[in-house]
Design a protein around this motif. Structure first.
Motif, PDB file in Angstrom:
ATOM      1  N   LYS A   1      39.640  16.323  39.743  1.00 48.11           N
ATOM      2  CA  LYS A   1      40.775  17.223  39.528  1.00 48.11           C
ATOM      3  C   LYS A   1      40.500  18.162  38.364  1.00 48.11           C
ATOM      4  N   ASN A   2      39.935  17.640  37.287  1.00 47.19           N
ATOM      5  CA  ASN A   2      39.621  18.478  36.128  1.00 47.19           C
ATOM      6  C   ASN A   2      38.592  19.542  36.479  1.00 47.19           C
ATOM      7  N   LEU A   3      37.562  19.163  37.235  1.00 43.75           N
ATOM      8  CA  LEU A   3      36.553  20.139  37.652  1.00 43.75           C
ATOM      9  C   LEU A   3      37.150  21.229  38.527  1.00 43.75           C
ATOM     10  N   LEU A   4      38.024  20.849  39.452  1.00 45.71           N
ATOM     11  CA  LEU A   4      38.661  21.834  40.323  1.00 45.71           C
ATOM     12  C   LEU A   4      39.555  22.787  39.539  1.00 45.71           C
ATOM     13  N   LYS A   5      40.261  22.275  38.544  1.00 45.93           N
ATOM     14  CA  LYS A   5      41.107  23.130  37.712  1.00 45.93           C
ATOM     15  C   LYS A   5      40.268  24.152  36.963  1.00 45.93           C
ATOM     16  N   GLU A   6      39.133  23.727  36.406  1.00 51.64           N
ATOM     17  CA  GLU A   6      38.252  24.631  35.671  1.00 51.64           C
ATOM     18  C   GLU A   6      37.696  25.716  36.589  1.00 51.64           C
ATOM     19  N   GLN A   7      37.264  25.332  37.777  1.00 50.50           N
ATOM     20  CA  GLN A   7      36.714  26.313  38.720  1.00 50.50           C
ATOM     21  C   GLN A   7      37.784  27.276  39.196  1.00 50.50           C
ATOM     22  N   ASN A   8      38.979  26.778  39.448  1.00 53.43           N
ATOM     23  CA  ASN A   8      40.070  27.621  39.911  1.00 53.43           C
ATOM     24  C   ASN A   8      40.453  28.637  38.840  1.00 53.43           C
ATOM     25  N   LYS A   9      40.465  28.199  37.591  1.00 53.01           N
ATOM     26  CA  LYS A   9      40.823  29.099  36.489  1.00 53.01           C
ATOM     27  C   LYS A   9      39.803  30.214  36.351  1.00 53.01           C
ATOM     28  N   SER A  10      38.506  29.889  36.432  1.00 50.88           N
ATOM     29  CA  SER A  10      37.478  30.914  36.294  1.00 50.88           C
ATOM     30  C   SER A  10      37.502  31.886  37.465  1.00 50.88           C
ATOM     31  N   SER A  11      37.783  31.417  38.672  1.00 54.26           N
ATOM     32  CA  SER A  11      37.835  32.322  39.820  1.00 54.26           C
ATOM     33  C   SER A  11      39.080  33.203  39.770  1.00 54.26           C
ATOM     34  N   GLN A  12      40.176  32.712  39.228  1.00 58.78           N
ATOM     35  CA  GLN A  12      41.375  33.528  39.090  1.00 58.78           C
ATOM     36  C   GLN A  12      41.151  34.627  38.075  1.00 58.78           C
ATOM     37  N   ASP A  13      40.435  34.344  36.987  1.00 59.93           N
ATOM     38  CA  ASP A  13      40.153  35.354  35.984  1.00 59.93           C
ATOM     39  C   ASP A  13      39.326  36.486  36.557  1.00 59.93           C
ATOM     40  N   ALA A  14      38.423  36.166  37.462  1.00 59.66           N
ATOM     41  CA  ALA A  14      37.555  37.179  38.049  1.00 59.66           C
ATOM     42  C   ALA A  14      38.311  38.092  39.004  1.00 59.66           C
ATOM     43  N   GLU A  15      39.421  37.658  39.575  1.00 59.06           N
ATOM     44  CA  GLU A  15      40.165  38.459  40.543  1.00 59.06           C
ATOM     45  C   GLU A  15      41.307  39.247  39.904  1.00 59.06           C
ATOM     46  N   ILE A  16      41.288  39.398  38.622  1.00 60.57           N
ATOM     47  CA  ILE A  16      42.313  40.171  37.932  1.00 60.57           C
ATOM     48  C   ILE A  16      42.122  41.650  38.246  1.00 60.57           C
ATOM     49  N   LEU A  17      43.212  42.344  38.537  1.00 62.96           N
ATOM     50  CA  LEU A  17      43.163  43.780  38.770  1.00 62.96           C
ATOM     51  C   LEU A  17      43.411  44.504  37.453  1.00 62.96           C
ATOM     52  N   LEU A  18      42.529  45.455  37.150  1.00 60.10           N
ATOM     53  CA  LEU A  18      42.627  46.208  35.908  1.00 60.10           C
ATOM     54  C   LEU A  18      43.018  47.654  36.192  1.00 60.10           C
ATOM     55  N   THR A  19      43.739  48.257  35.270  1.00 63.63           N
ATOM     56  CA  THR A  19      44.078  49.670  35.383  1.00 63.63           C
ATOM     57  C   THR A  19      42.859  50.513  35.036  1.00 63.63           C
ATOM     58  N   ARG A  20      42.966  51.809  35.244  1.00 63.43           N
ATOM     59  CA  ARG A  20      41.870  52.713  34.892  1.00 63.43           C
ATOM     60  C   ARG A  20      41.593  52.655  33.389  1.00 63.43           C
ATOM     61  N   GLU A  21      42.652  52.619  32.602  1.00 67.68           N
ATOM     62  CA  GLU A  21      42.500  52.587  31.145  1.00 67.68           C
ATOM     63  C   GLU A  21      41.831  51.289  30.687  1.00 67.68           C
ATOM     64  N   GLU A  22      42.273  50.164  31.259  1.00 65.47           N
ATOM     65  CA  GLU A  22      41.674  48.872  30.890  1.00 65.47           C
ATOM     66  C   GLU A  22      40.198  48.818  31.293  1.00 65.47           C
ATOM     67  N   THR A  23      39.897  49.369  32.469  1.00 69.45           N
ATOM     68  CA  THR A  23      38.517  49.361  32.955  1.00 69.45           C
ATOM     69  C   THR A  23      37.628  50.235  32.079  1.00 69.45           C
ATOM     70  N   SER A  24      38.099  51.427  31.739  1.00 67.82           N
ATOM     71  CA  SER A  24      37.290  52.314  30.903  1.00 67.82           C
ATOM     72  C   SER A  24      37.089  51.725  29.515  1.00 67.82           C
ATOM     73  N   LYS A  25      38.105  51.055  29.001  1.00 66.80           N
ATOM     74  CA  LYS A  25      37.972  50.412  27.694  1.00 66.80           C
ATOM     75  C   LYS A  25      36.985  49.248  27.761  1.00 66.80           C
ATOM     76  N   MET A  26      37.038  48.471  28.856  1.00 64.40           N
ATOM     77  CA  MET A  26      36.127  47.337  29.024  1.00 64.40           C
ATOM     78  C   MET A  26      34.671  47.805  29.092  1.00 64.40           C
ATOM     79  N   LEU A  27      34.448  48.939  29.754  1.00 64.46           N
ATOM     80  CA  LEU A  27      33.102  49.463  29.917  1.00 64.46           C
ATOM     81  C   LEU A  27      32.696  50.416  28.791  1.00 64.46           C
ATOM     82  N   SER A  28      33.637  50.739  27.919  1.00 66.41           N
ATOM     83  CA  SER A  28      33.404  51.697  26.825  1.00 66.41           C
ATOM     84  C   SER A  28      32.939  53.050  27.362  1.00 66.41           C
TER      85      SER A  28
END
Length: 93
Positions: free
Chosen positions: A25-52
Motif C-alpha cells: 500500500k505504501n509503495l502504491l501511494k508513493e507511485q500514485n503521488k509521483s504520477s499525479q504530479d507529472a500530470e499537472i496542467l500548467l499555464t503559459r506563465e508557469e511553463t515559461s517560468k519553469m523553463l526560464s
C-alpha cells in the motif's frame, strides 16, 4: 526509497500478511503521488517560468511542435510530464 529488511522466523501468516499488504500500500501511494504530479496542467506563465524562457519563445516552441499544448476553451495549458519529456529530447547529444 529507503530499504527495509524483514526477517521472518516462526511467524504465523496472520502476522505476516498485514505487514506485506501494508508495504504494498505504501509503495502504491508513493507511485500514485509521483504520477499525479507529472500530470499537472500548467499555464503559459508557469511553463515559461519553469523553463526560464519568455512567453514569445514558449509560443515559438509550441508552434514548432517542440512543446505540445492543450487548449481548454480559450486557455492554453501544458502537461508537466510533456515539458519534462521535451527537455530530455532537447538535451540529447
Amino acid at each position: 526509497m529507503k530499504k527495509q529488511i524483514l526477517q521472518i522466523e516462526n511467524v504465523e501468516s496472520s502476522e505476516f500478511i498485514p505487514k506485506i499488504l501494508s508495504g504494498f500500500k505504501n509503495l502504491l501511494k508513493e507511485q500514485n503521488k509521483s504520477s499525479q504530479d507529472a500530470e499537472i496542467l500548467l499555464t503559459r506563465e508557469e511553463t515559461s517560468k519553469m523553463l526560464s524562457i519568455s512567453l514569445v519563445t514558449l509560443w515559438k516552441y509550441t508552434r514548432e511542435g517542440i512543446l505540445p499544448a492543450f487548449r481548454i476553451g480559450t486557455k492554453v495549458r501544458y502537461k508537466k510530464s510533456d515539458i519534462l519529456q521535451a527537455l530530455k529530447q532537447m538535451n540529447k547529444f
